[in-house]
Design an enzyme around this catalytic site. Structure first.
Site, PDB file in Angstrom:
ATOM      1  CB  SER A   1      41.143  27.704  30.388  1.00 21.41           C
ATOM      2  OG  SER A   1      41.504  26.336  30.530  1.00 21.41           O
TER       3      SER A   1
ATOM      4  CG  HIS B   1      43.381  28.497  26.731  1.00 17.75           C
ATOM      5  ND1 HIS B   1      44.459  28.977  26.011  1.00 17.75           N
ATOM      6  CD2 HIS B   1      43.907  27.719  27.713  1.00 17.75           C
ATOM      7  CE1 HIS B   1      45.582  28.518  26.542  1.00 17.75           C
ATOM      8  NE2 HIS B   1      45.281  27.735  27.575  1.00 17.75           N
TER       9      HIS B   1
ATOM     10  N   GLY C   1      40.391  30.423  33.455  1.00 13.54           N
ATOM     11  CA  GLY C   1      39.633  29.190  33.644  1.00 13.54           C
ATOM     12  C   GLY C   1      38.682  29.306  34.803  1.00 13.54           C
ATOM     13  CB  SER C   2      39.154  28.752  38.430  1.00 19.26           C
ATOM     14  OG  SER C   2      40.355  29.481  38.488  1.00 19.26           O
TER      15      SER C   2
ATOM     16  CG  MET D   1      50.689  22.775  28.809  1.00 20.11           C
ATOM     17  SD  MET D   1      49.509  23.172  30.118  1.00 20.11           S
ATOM     18  CE  MET D   1      47.998  23.119  29.174  1.00 20.11           C
TER      19      MET D   1
ATOM     20  CG  MET E   1      47.381  19.461  30.439  1.00 22.30           C
ATOM     21  SD  MET E   1      47.054  19.706  32.198  1.00 22.30           S
ATOM     22  CE  MET E   1      46.439  21.384  32.194  1.00 22.30           C
TER      23      MET E   1
ATOM     24  CG  HIS F   1      48.461  25.933  26.522  1.00 26.80           C
ATOM     25  ND1 HIS F   1      48.291  26.336  27.837  1.00 26.80           N
ATOM     26  CD2 HIS F   1      49.792  25.745  26.370  1.00 26.80           C
ATOM     27  CE1 HIS F   1      49.464  26.374  28.435  1.00 26.80           C
ATOM     28  NE2 HIS F   1      50.393  26.007  27.579  1.00 26.80           N
TER      29      HIS F   1
ATOM     30  N   GLY G   1      49.861  22.925  34.276  1.00 25.09           N
ATOM     31  CA  GLY G   1      49.428  21.603  34.708  1.00 25.09           C
ATOM     32  C   GLY G   1      48.056  21.570  35.352  1.00 25.09           C
ATOM     33  CG  PHE G   2      47.251  20.839  38.363  1.00 22.55           C
ATOM     34  CD1 PHE G   2      46.419  19.728  38.408  1.00 22.55           C
ATOM     35  CD2 PHE G   2      48.620  20.656  38.389  1.00 22.55           C
ATOM     36  CE1 PHE G   2      46.952  18.448  38.486  1.00 22.55           C
ATOM     37  CE2 PHE G   2      49.176  19.379  38.469  1.00 22.55           C
ATOM     38  CZ  PHE G   2      48.332  18.269  38.516  1.00 22.55           C
ATOM     39  N   GLY G   3      44.424  23.979  36.699  1.00 22.18           N
ATOM     40  CA  GLY G   3      43.667  25.205  36.856  1.00 22.18           C
ATOM     41  C   GLY G   3      43.543  25.564  38.326  1.00 22.18           C
TER      42      GLY G   3
ATOM     43  CG  ASP H   1      47.147  29.661  30.517  1.00 17.22           C
ATOM     44  OD1 ASP H   1      46.233  29.657  31.363  1.00 17.22           O
ATOM     45  OD2 ASP H   1      47.425  28.676  29.799  1.00 17.22           O
ATOM     46  N   GLY H   2      47.036  31.559  33.632  1.00 16.71           N
ATOM     47  CA  GLY H   2      47.219  31.012  34.970  1.00 16.71           C
ATOM     48  C   GLY H   2      46.929  32.017  36.062  1.00 16.71           C
ATOM     49  N   GLY H   3      45.857  31.768  36.809  1.00 21.15           N
ATOM     50  CA  GLY H   3      45.563  32.611  37.962  1.00 21.15           C
ATOM     51  C   GLY H   3      45.047  33.995  37.623  1.00 21.15           C
TER      52      GLY H   3
ATOM     53  CG  MET I   1      52.967  28.907  30.889  1.00 20.52           C
ATOM     54  SD  MET I   1      51.214  28.618  30.509  1.00 20.52           S
ATOM     55  CE  MET I   1      50.560  28.057  32.085  1.00 20.52           C
TER      56      MET I   1
ATOM     57  CG  ASP J   1      44.622  24.452  29.139  1.00 20.95           C
ATOM     58  OD1 ASP J   1      45.604  25.083  28.699  1.00 20.95           O
ATOM     59  OD2 ASP J   1      43.743  24.976  29.841  1.00 20.95           O
TER      60      ASP J   1
HETATM   61  C1  DX5 Z   1      47.207  25.571  33.323  1.00 14.33           C
HETATM   62  C2  DX5 Z   1      46.466  25.814  32.044  1.00 14.33           C
HETATM   63  C3  DX5 Z   1      45.530  26.939  32.129  1.00 14.33           C
HETATM   64  C4  DX5 Z   1      44.425  26.793  33.145  1.00 14.33           C
HETATM   65  C5  DX5 Z   1      44.179  28.145  33.715  1.00 14.33           C
HETATM   66  O1  DX5 Z   1      48.321  24.813  33.096  1.00 14.33           O
HETATM   67  O2  DX5 Z   1      47.357  26.068  30.976  1.00 14.33           O
HETATM   68  O3  DX5 Z   1      44.981  27.279  30.853  1.00 14.33           O
HETATM   69  O4  DX5 Z   1      43.219  26.299  32.621  1.00 14.33           O
HETATM   70  O5  DX5 Z   1      43.270  28.017  34.755  1.00 14.33           O
HETATM   71  P1  DX5 Z   1      43.079  29.180  35.835  1.00 14.33           P
HETATM   72  O6  DX5 Z   1      42.628  30.404  35.065  1.00 14.33           O
HETATM   73  O7  DX5 Z   1      42.050  28.630  36.740  1.00 14.33           O
HETATM   74  O8  DX5 Z   1      44.406  29.400  36.483  1.00 14.33           O
HETATM   75 ZN    ZN Z   2      46.496  26.922  29.101  1.00 14.11          ZN
END
Ligand code: DX5
Ligand code: ZN
Length: 218
Positions: A8, A31, A195-196, A66, A35, A64, A140-142, A173-175, A135, A33
């Protein structure tokens, strides 16, 4: 089972997308995002940036959305030639109809389910989609930690897709990180956003390879 790793770019340097994309050449998909600060309490970028990313990227873009009012925007993203567009179940009054319109452009359609969104309300329309996105954090946040309870939903969606004999991808997606990706894969996910877990490392391609190997280690 084939596994796909989708970094991401929410965790990338927004002022240097061209060089950032070059560091994740081992990705299966990129990916992206989107928002709008309404559907989620954060803001990224829009059509013009995705148009440029589509020109720059050698890998397919997995968009994606959002955003609210997704019927207004989804086909404009499809017109850019992106590989897939995933929108949230709550963002439209008729998710199956929108999926059909997206697919008619040649783009793949995805349905995203937030942690609080019940699967049962949507399983009847899974066949309208190429990808179901579960999800594993609140969107909303990485950089958030995976919510363990969401893994039950991954297993539930896998069971439904198998029962319906659908080859629809199951994305999470997420964490997602090296510490949990094997477990999430065992629940039936085959397409992993990270992402991270990718971008915090100097050697991003190595991380992508490690994530893929861990997800395949069933
Ligand atoms: C969060 C996004 C994700 C985000 C994932 O709302 O949809 O795609 O980038 O980031 P990580 O992998 O760091 O949780
Ligand atoms: Zn995403």
């Amino acid at each position: 089972m084939s596994v796909r790793i989708c970094p991401s770019i929410l965790s990338a340097d927004f002022a240097n997308f061209e060089s950032e994309l070059a560091t994740i050449s081992e990705s299966d998909l990129i990916h992206v995002d989107i928002m709008d600060n309404h559907f989620v309490p954060n803001l990224t970028f829009g059509l013009d940036t995705v148009k440029r990313l589509q020109q720059l990227s050698t890998k397919p873009l997995d968009v994606h959305l959002m955003i609210e009012n997704v019927d207004r925007w989804a086909l404009d993203y499809a017109a850019l030639g992106v590989y897939s567009i995933t929108f949230h179940a709550e963002a439209t009054g008729d998710a199956a109809a929108l999926a059909q319109k997206i697919r008619a452009t040649g783009c793949r359609a995805g349905l995203a389910l937030k942690p609080g969104t019940a699967v049962a309300a949507y399983e009847e329309i899974f066949s309208s989609f190429d990808q179901i996105l579960v999800m594993t954090v609140e969107p909303g946040f990485g950089g958030q930690s995976l919510i363990e309870d969401t893994l039950q939903k991954v297993s539930e969606v896998r069971e439904i897709l198998d029962r319906q004999q659908l080859s629809t991808w199951l994305q999470v997606d997420g964490g997602i990180d090296l510490g949990n990706i094997a477990r999430v894969s065992q629940c039936g996910a085959d397409t992993f956003v990270a992402g991270s877990a990718v971008f915090k490392h100097a050697d991003r391609n190595q991380q992508i390879q490690l994530l893929r190997a861990a997800a395949e280690s069933l």
